[in-house]
Design a protein around this motif. Structure first.
Motif, PDB file in Angstrom:
ATOM      1  N   ILE A 180      44.040  43.830 -10.925  1.00  0.00           N
ATOM      2  CA  ILE A 180      44.318  45.201 -11.172  1.00  0.00           C
ATOM      3  C   ILE A 180      43.051  46.057 -11.344  1.00  0.00           C
ATOM      4  O   ILE A 180      42.100  45.584 -11.429  1.00  0.00           O
ATOM      5  CB  ILE A 180      44.966  45.167 -12.587  1.00  0.00           C
ATOM      6  CG1 ILE A 180      44.292  44.614 -13.562  1.00  0.00           C
ATOM      7  CG2 ILE A 180      46.333  44.512 -12.413  1.00  0.00           C
ATOM      8  CD1 ILE A 180      43.753  45.548 -14.766  1.00  0.00           C
ATOM      9  N   ALA A 181      43.376  47.417 -11.102  1.00  0.00           N
ATOM     10  CA  ALA A 181      42.293  48.385 -11.262  1.00  0.00           C
ATOM     11  C   ALA A 181      42.009  48.714 -12.830  1.00  0.00           C
ATOM     12  O   ALA A 181      43.185  48.919 -13.254  1.00  0.00           O
ATOM     13  CB  ALA A 181      42.394  49.635 -10.395  1.00  0.00           C
ATOM     14  N   TRP A 182      40.856  48.688 -13.235  1.00  0.00           N
ATOM     15  CA  TRP A 182      40.783  49.118 -14.763  1.00  0.00           C
ATOM     16  C   TRP A 182      39.344  49.907 -14.777  1.00  0.00           C
ATOM     17  O   TRP A 182      38.441  49.216 -14.545  1.00  0.00           O
ATOM     18  CB  TRP A 182      40.860  47.921 -15.538  1.00  0.00           C
ATOM     19  CG  TRP A 182      40.435  48.191 -17.046  1.00  0.00           C
ATOM     20  CD1 TRP A 182      41.125  49.040 -17.773  1.00  0.00           C
ATOM     21  CD2 TRP A 182      39.221  47.861 -17.867  1.00  0.00           C
ATOM     22  NE1 TRP A 182      40.347  49.246 -19.151  1.00  0.00           N
ATOM     23  CE2 TRP A 182      39.175  48.561 -19.056  1.00  0.00           C
ATOM     24  CE3 TRP A 182      37.954  47.097 -17.491  1.00  0.00           C
ATOM     25  CZ2 TRP A 182      37.862  48.275 -20.008  1.00  0.00           C
ATOM     26  CZ3 TRP A 182      36.873  46.842 -18.357  1.00  0.00           C
ATOM     27  CH2 TRP A 182      37.145  47.774 -19.724  1.00  0.00           C
TER      28      TRP A 182
ATOM     29  N   VAL B 182      39.786  44.013 -11.942  1.00  0.00           N
ATOM     30  CA  VAL B 182      39.922  42.868 -12.971  1.00  0.00           C
ATOM     31  C   VAL B 182      40.848  41.843 -12.313  1.00  0.00           C
ATOM     32  O   VAL B 182      41.966  42.040 -12.028  1.00  0.00           O
ATOM     33  CB  VAL B 182      40.775  43.387 -14.170  1.00  0.00           C
ATOM     34  CG1 VAL B 182      40.978  42.428 -15.414  1.00  0.00           C
ATOM     35  CG2 VAL B 182      39.609  44.463 -15.113  1.00  0.00           C
ATOM     36  N   PHE B 183      40.369  40.661 -12.627  1.00  0.00           N
ATOM     37  CA  PHE B 183      41.056  39.654 -11.934  1.00  0.00           C
ATOM     38  C   PHE B 183      41.887  38.808 -13.166  1.00  0.00           C
ATOM     39  O   PHE B 183      41.225  38.372 -14.321  1.00  0.00           O
ATOM     40  CB  PHE B 183      40.165  38.292 -11.537  1.00  0.00           C
ATOM     41  CG  PHE B 183      39.430  38.834 -10.412  1.00  0.00           C
ATOM     42  CD1 PHE B 183      39.748  39.754  -9.440  1.00  0.00           C
ATOM     43  CD2 PHE B 183      38.057  38.214 -10.008  1.00  0.00           C
ATOM     44  CE1 PHE B 183      39.017  40.259  -8.418  1.00  0.00           C
ATOM     45  CE2 PHE B 183      37.285  38.635  -9.236  1.00  0.00           C
ATOM     46  CZ  PHE B 183      37.667  39.454  -8.118  1.00  0.00           C
ATOM     47  N   ILE B 184      43.143  38.474 -12.970  1.00  0.00           N
ATOM     48  CA  ILE B 184      44.004  37.701 -14.062  1.00  0.00           C
ATOM     49  C   ILE B 184      44.508  36.698 -13.364  1.00  0.00           C
ATOM     50  O   ILE B 184      45.117  36.695 -12.499  1.00  0.00           O
ATOM     51  CB  ILE B 184      45.083  38.792 -14.517  1.00  0.00           C
ATOM     52  CG1 ILE B 184      44.524  39.918 -14.992  1.00  0.00           C
ATOM     53  CG2 ILE B 184      45.788  37.841 -15.732  1.00  0.00           C
ATOM     54  CD1 ILE B 184      45.665  41.072 -15.613  1.00  0.00           C
ATOM     55  N   VAL B 185      44.132  35.440 -14.012  1.00  0.00           N
ATOM     56  CA  VAL B 185      44.551  34.303 -13.140  1.00  0.00           C
ATOM     57  C   VAL B 185      45.503  33.408 -14.288  1.00  0.00           C
ATOM     58  O   VAL B 185      44.792  33.167 -15.649  1.00  0.00           O
ATOM     59  CB  VAL B 185      43.354  33.402 -12.929  1.00  0.00           C
ATOM     60  CG1 VAL B 185      43.681  32.093 -12.113  1.00  0.00           C
ATOM     61  CG2 VAL B 185      42.175  34.115 -11.963  1.00  0.00           C
TER      62      VAL B 185
ATOM     63  N   VAL C 153      38.961  38.535 -16.130  1.00  0.00           N
ATOM     64  CA  VAL C 153      37.660  38.748 -16.145  1.00  0.00           C
ATOM     65  C   VAL C 153      37.320  40.011 -15.295  1.00  0.00           C
ATOM     66  O   VAL C 153      38.407  40.147 -14.408  1.00  0.00           O
ATOM     67  CB  VAL C 153      36.597  37.537 -15.425  1.00  0.00           C
ATOM     68  CG1 VAL C 153      36.610  36.563 -16.248  1.00  0.00           C
ATOM     69  CG2 VAL C 153      37.400  36.920 -14.076  1.00  0.00           C
ATOM     70  N   VAL C 154      36.371  40.735 -15.326  1.00  0.00           N
ATOM     71  CA  VAL C 154      36.109  41.901 -14.416  1.00  0.00           C
ATOM     72  C   VAL C 154      35.542  41.314 -13.223  1.00  0.00           C
ATOM     73  O   VAL C 154      34.750  40.766 -13.040  1.00  0.00           O
ATOM     74  CB  VAL C 154      34.926  42.821 -15.146  1.00  0.00           C
ATOM     75  CG1 VAL C 154      34.529  43.963 -14.104  1.00  0.00           C
ATOM     76  CG2 VAL C 154      35.556  43.482 -16.278  1.00  0.00           C
ATOM     77  N   GLY C 155      36.167  41.544 -11.950  1.00  0.00           N
ATOM     78  CA  GLY C 155      35.703  41.163 -10.791  1.00  0.00           C
ATOM     79  C   GLY C 155      34.520  41.822 -10.265  1.00  0.00           C
ATOM     80  O   GLY C 155      34.711  42.244  -8.847  1.00  0.00           O
TER      81      GLY C 155
ATOM     82  N   VAL D 153      47.212  44.042 -22.342  1.00  0.00           N
ATOM     83  CA  VAL D 153      46.656  45.564 -22.515  1.00  0.00           C
ATOM     84  C   VAL D 153      45.253  45.332 -22.285  1.00  0.00           C
ATOM     85  O   VAL D 153      44.605  44.639 -23.002  1.00  0.00           O
ATOM     86  CB  VAL D 153      47.134  46.372 -23.648  1.00  0.00           C
ATOM     87  CG1 VAL D 153      46.359  47.720 -23.445  1.00  0.00           C
ATOM     88  CG2 VAL D 153      48.341  46.551 -23.948  1.00  0.00           C
ATOM     89  N   ILE D 154      44.798  45.691 -21.162  1.00  0.00           N
ATOM     90  CA  ILE D 154      43.343  45.587 -20.657  1.00  0.00           C
ATOM     91  C   ILE D 154      42.681  46.951 -21.192  1.00  0.00           C
ATOM     92  O   ILE D 154      43.257  47.972 -20.970  1.00  0.00           O
ATOM     93  CB  ILE D 154      43.065  45.560 -19.177  1.00  0.00           C
ATOM     94  CG1 ILE D 154      43.932  44.375 -18.417  1.00  0.00           C
ATOM     95  CG2 ILE D 154      41.572  45.033 -18.963  1.00  0.00           C
ATOM     96  CD1 ILE D 154      43.761  43.096 -18.913  1.00  0.00           C
TER      97      ILE D 154
END
Ligand code: FES
Length: 169
Positions: free
Chosen positions: A65-67, A72-75, A109-111, A165-166
């Motif tokens: 997702i874009a933050w 931002v990687f969500i695994v 984590v932030v990618g 919520v990021i």
């Protein structure tokens, strides 16, 4: 004669004070809109927090997702990935997995590679940054340089079983 000098002195003091007050008010009146224009706009504020529905992410897959202009990687990690992540503290920037996740099955984590800011590719259980060859494990910890630090964990919190919520703690 002396009385006239005192009045003149009082008048001068009064004019100096009046000028200072009017000048100060002018500076404030000028600065308030200028400073207000530097505040983030409402759409920027809205992007300061991003709500993500996790229900479409299956074990072993990643969602990006874009933050705040960053990926931002969500695994959703598998039990094997969790076990491997918990079995070590990483390499170059040692950190236990438990300090990087709120729930073992979810890694956020932030990618952005901590070397020079490239976006690492998901490869195997972790990530590889093809710009200069850094590698990150299944916890986003750097295991091969030149990156000096682990992938950043952004502020986030779960608002439901399948919703995070990021950007807010
Ligand atoms: S930017 Fe990733 S290794 Fe250099």
């Amino acid at each position: 004669m002396e009385k006239a000098n005192l009045s003149e002195g009082n008048r001068r003091d009064f004019l100096i004070k009046l000028t200072s007050v009017v000048g100060g008010a002018g500076v404030v009146a000028t600065c308030v809109p200028f400073v207000a224009s530097m505040n983030p706009s409402s759409d920027v504020l809205a992007k300061a927090e991003t709500e993500v529905d996790l229900s479409g992410i299956t074990p072993g897959t990643m969602h990006t997702i874009a933050w705040q202009g960053k990926p931002v990687f969500i695994v959703q990690r598998t039990p094997e990935q969790i076990k491997a992540a918990e079995a070590s503290n990483g390499g170059i920037d040692p950190e236990p997995d438990s300090k990087r996740v709120q729930k073992p099955e979810w890694l956020v984590v932030v990618g952005v590679c901590t070397h020079m800011g490239c976006v690492p590719n998901k490869e195997g259980p972790g990530w590889v940054c093809h710009c200069h060859g850094s590698e990150y494990d299944e916890s986003g910890r750097v295991i091969r340089g030149p990156a000096p630090k682990n992938l950043e964990v952004p502020p986030y919190h779960f608002v439901a079983e399948n919703k995070v919520v990021i950007g807010a703690t």
